[in-house]
Design a protein around this motif. Structure first.
Motif, PDB file in Angstrom:
ATOM      1  N   LYS A 125       0.842  -1.187   0.000  1.00 39.17           N
ATOM      2  CA  LYS A 125       0.000   0.000   0.000  1.00 39.17           C
ATOM      3  C   LYS A 125       0.886   1.249   0.000  1.00 39.17           C
ATOM      4  O   LYS A 125       1.818   1.359   0.799  1.00 39.17           O
ATOM      5  N   LYS A 126       0.595   2.181  -0.895  1.00 42.46           N
ATOM      6  CA  LYS A 126       1.346   3.434  -0.948  1.00 42.46           C
ATOM      7  C   LYS A 126       1.042   4.240   0.313  1.00 42.46           C
ATOM      8  O   LYS A 126      -0.108   4.355   0.735  1.00 42.46           O
ATOM      9  N   PHE A 168       6.135   2.739   0.178  1.00 39.18           N
ATOM     10  CA  PHE A 168       5.084   1.746   0.342  1.00 39.18           C
ATOM     11  C   PHE A 168       5.217   1.021   1.674  1.00 39.18           C
ATOM     12  O   PHE A 168       6.310   0.889   2.218  1.00 39.18           O
TER      13      PHE A 168
END
Length: 171
Positions: free
Chosen positions: A2-3, A135
């Motif tokens: 996930k960024k 991330f």
């Protein structure tokens, strides 16, 4: 993966420095794991670029969080930082491990040279650019060693260097 959002960087710089350990930085098509960081706290930190006053060089530290702050040292090496908090603070990325080769880049100038990070990265918003991103793989680490910062001449007593303690690489 996930960024990480810009809000991640809005916290106290020590918190951000600790929480960046084991996060993934991606530049173009290369990625690496962050193993060591250092916090710099502006006006209360003699080793910080923002210690004396706002200038053209350090204005990102005053005006932003979640932005890339790159500067030149020794007239030949760039250092990669991320701005944090709403005060003139930033986190230096000290060393990383390349995810492809597992090679250690244990000096800020080494990692920027290998990943072609230069002054053109300075001022990039970590949420909105096509060069660099951070991330989260969801790894929660607990063994964080806190030590004095290294390779600086002032404010050496501050315990603002953060290292993943149980890595097999050493620093």
């Amino acid at each position: 993966m996930k960024k990480i959002s810009k809000n991640f960087f809005s916290k106290d710089t020590e918190v951000v420095a600790k929480n960046l350990l084991w996060k993934i930085i991606q530049v173009w098509d290369k990625a690496w794991i962050i193993f060591e960081t250092e916090a710099y706290k502006g006006l209360c930190d003699e080793a910080s670029h923002a210690y004396t006053k706002k200038s053209e060089r350090n204005k990102l530290m005053y005006d932003t969080f979640g932005f890339v702050y790159v500067y030149l040292i020794y007239w030949m090496h760039y250092c990669l930082n991320f701005t944090s908090d709403t005060r003139p603070w930033a986190v230096l990325i000290r060393w990383v491990i390349d995810l492809e080769t597992w090679k250690k880049y244990d000096w800020p100038g080494k990692l920027t040279k290998f990943f072609w990070i230069d002054k053109s990265f300075n001022g990039l918003d970590l949420e909105n650019n096509n060069k660099i991103a951070v991330f989260d793989k969801g790894v929660n680490i607990k063994n964080i060693k806190q030590t004095p910062r290294i390779w600086i001449s002032k404010a050496k007593d501050k315990l603002w260097r953060f290292i993943w303690e149980h890595n097999n690489y050493g620093s």
